[in-house]
Design a protein around this motif. Structure first.
Motif, PDB file in Angstrom:
ATOM      1  N   GLU A 136       0.783  -1.243   0.000  1.00  0.00           N
ATOM      2  CA  GLU A 136       0.000   0.000   0.000  1.00  0.00           C
ATOM      3  C   GLU A 136       0.814   1.293   0.000  1.00  0.00           C
ATOM      4  OE1 GLU A 136      -0.382  -2.539   2.167  1.00  0.00           O
ATOM      5  OE2 GLU A 136      -0.079  -1.827   4.213  1.00  0.00           O
ATOM      6  N   HIS A 137       1.945   1.335   0.693  1.00  0.00           N
ATOM      7  CA  HIS A 137       2.670   2.617   0.767  1.00  0.00           C
ATOM      8  C   HIS A 137       3.403   2.919  -0.539  1.00  0.00           C
ATOM      9  CE1 HIS A 137       2.838   1.822   5.392  1.00  0.00           C
ATOM     10  NE2 HIS A 137       1.612   2.045   4.945  1.00  0.00           N
TER      11      HIS A 137
ATOM     12  N   THR B   5       3.052   4.902   9.479  1.00  0.00           N
ATOM     13  CA  THR B   5       2.275   3.831  10.116  1.00  0.00           C
ATOM     14  C   THR B   5       2.272   4.057  11.622  1.00  0.00           C
ATOM     15  OG1 THR B   5       3.182   2.353   8.458  1.00  0.00           O
ATOM     16  CG2 THR B   5       2.210   1.306  10.385  1.00  0.00           C
TER      17      THR B   5
ATOM     18  N   HIS C 180      -1.989   9.284   7.683  1.00  0.00           N
ATOM     19  CA  HIS C 180      -1.517   7.961   7.265  1.00  0.00           C
ATOM     20  C   HIS C 180      -2.672   7.102   6.754  1.00  0.00           C
ATOM     21  CE1 HIS C 180       1.188   4.687   6.671  1.00  0.00           C
ATOM     22  NE2 HIS C 180       0.216   3.906   7.111  1.00  0.00           N
TER      23      HIS C 180
ATOM     24  N   ASP D  73      -2.843   5.253   3.202  1.00  0.00           N
ATOM     25  CA  ASP D  73      -3.230   3.850   2.980  1.00  0.00           C
ATOM     26  C   ASP D  73      -4.378   3.751   1.971  1.00  0.00           C
ATOM     27  OD1 ASP D  73      -1.416   2.598   4.672  1.00  0.00           O
ATOM     28  OD2 ASP D  73      -2.778   2.567   6.391  1.00  0.00           O
TER      29      ASP D  73
ATOM     30  N   HIS E 293      -7.575  -1.195   5.447  1.00  0.00           N
ATOM     31  CA  HIS E 293      -7.340  -1.893   4.175  1.00  0.00           C
ATOM     32  C   HIS E 293      -8.538  -2.733   3.740  1.00  0.00           C
ATOM     33  CE1 HIS E 293      -3.341  -0.485   4.419  1.00  0.00           C
ATOM     34  NE2 HIS E 293      -3.046  -1.185   5.483  1.00  0.00           N
TER      35      HIS E 293
HETATM   36 ZN   LIG Z   1      -0.091   2.066   6.189  1.00  0.00          ZN
END
Ligand SMILES: [Zn+2]
Length: 314
Positions: free
Chosen positions: A85-86, A196, A243, A247, A270
């Motif tokens: 994801e990042h 994160t 953050h 994401d 997520h």
């Molecule tokens: Zn993340």
């Protein structure tokens, strides 16, 4: 400069990028090479073993295998790549449409827990505009998903708008909401450096389960004893919700093309981000692929370079 990237044409990287780091769950070293790719390739992972490509996996929600702690995509034979994801956030955030991502491990390196090092690496080599028009997934009908007090939605919209809200019982985080009209400039300055985060009590449980072995204060904002444990403190006001937005940009990149729509999530993650995309794609009348309007033809693809790369250019 930044808005030029949301041009009418598809993009890739101007040159190859090599990066190394550590997998946050395995704790193992990882090498990553980002290769420029031609139009309509999309973002594709090439998983290697002893120098040979053993699997090619498109960054697409249809290939999502697991969403427990991070986003994992995989193929039919069981090869997987996690913590995508990042990196995907940096690529989508800076409007890079086409790329081969070669990786020799099952996990994209965590770097500093944000997208910052990916953005810096991309800025060093620059972005190349291709001659083909950019394609988008246009949201035609609203979709909404709700699960356990969390919800997320996508609505028709002419740009890409993000509205993300979190609500934690811990007073260190509390309730935070952030809304942006997403653009490469906003992503780079307001989102890309947000790290994160996790609670010390959870991290200790993960360590006991053999997970998060690479997590430490160099790549995670840790919350314990009612405060942020990292000596340097936070990088932004509301770093936590930033953050979560990072994401979501990465997870929504699994649409396979940039989205034209407004995304909203409340207490999402997520799993929810992925469920909203699945809801969108569950009915063909919810969405359409549209092309950016054609612009005047130029003789050669225009090369767009970031300031850092300009300084280094021969
Ligand atoms: Zn993340």
């Amino acid at each position: 400069m930044s808005n030029r990237f949301i041009g009418a044409r598809q993009t890739t990287l101007a040159r190859e990028i090599q990066l190394t780091g550590t997998g946050v769950h395995s704790g193992a070293p990882v090498s990553l090479t980002l290769h420029p790719a031609e139009a309509d390739t999309g973002l594709r992972f090439l998983v290697t073993k002893r120098g040979r490509v053993i699997s090619e996996i498109a960054a697409h929600v249809a290939n999502v295998k697991n969403l427990t702690l991070c986003t994992v995509i995989g193929d039919e034979a069981g090869t997987t790549v996690g913590t995508v994801e990042h990196l995907l956030a940096a690529l989508r955030g800076l409007s890079i449409d086409n790329l081969y991502i070669e990786i020799d491990s099952k996990e994209v390196p965590i770097m500093d827990g944000s997208s910052a090092e990916f953005v810096e690496a991309i800025d060093r080599v620059g972005i190349r505009e291709l001659s083909e028009p950019r394609k988008y997934i246009k949201v035609l009908k609203s979709v909404r998903v709700e699960e356990g007090g969390c919800w997320g939605s996508l609505e028709p919209y002419s740009g890409f708008r993000m509205d993300v809200e979190i609500d934690f019982t811990s007073p260190v985080i509390g309730r935070q909401r952030l809304q942006y009209e997403m653009s490469p400039g906003i992503f780079r300055h307001e989102i890309s450096r947000a790290r994160t985060f996790g609670f010390m009590s959870d991290v200790e449980k993960l360590w006991k389960a053999g997970l998060a072995l690479g997590a430490d204060l160099s790549n995670t904002v840790a919350i314990g004893d009612g405060k942020v444990m990292n000596r340097e403190g936070l990088r932004y006001p509301q770093e936590f919700v930033r953050h979560k937005m990072l994401d979501a940009v990465g997870d929504l990149a699994l649409a396979g093309m940039p989205l034209l729509g407004a995304y909203r999530s409340y207490r999402g993650g997520h799993r929810l981000n992925s469920m909203v995309l699945q809801a969108l794609f569950s009915d063909a009348s919810n969405w359409a692929v549209v092309q950016a309007p054609k612009t005047r033809a130029t003789r050669a693809p225009v090369q767009i370079t970031a300031p850092a790369a300009l300084a280094a250019a021969e």
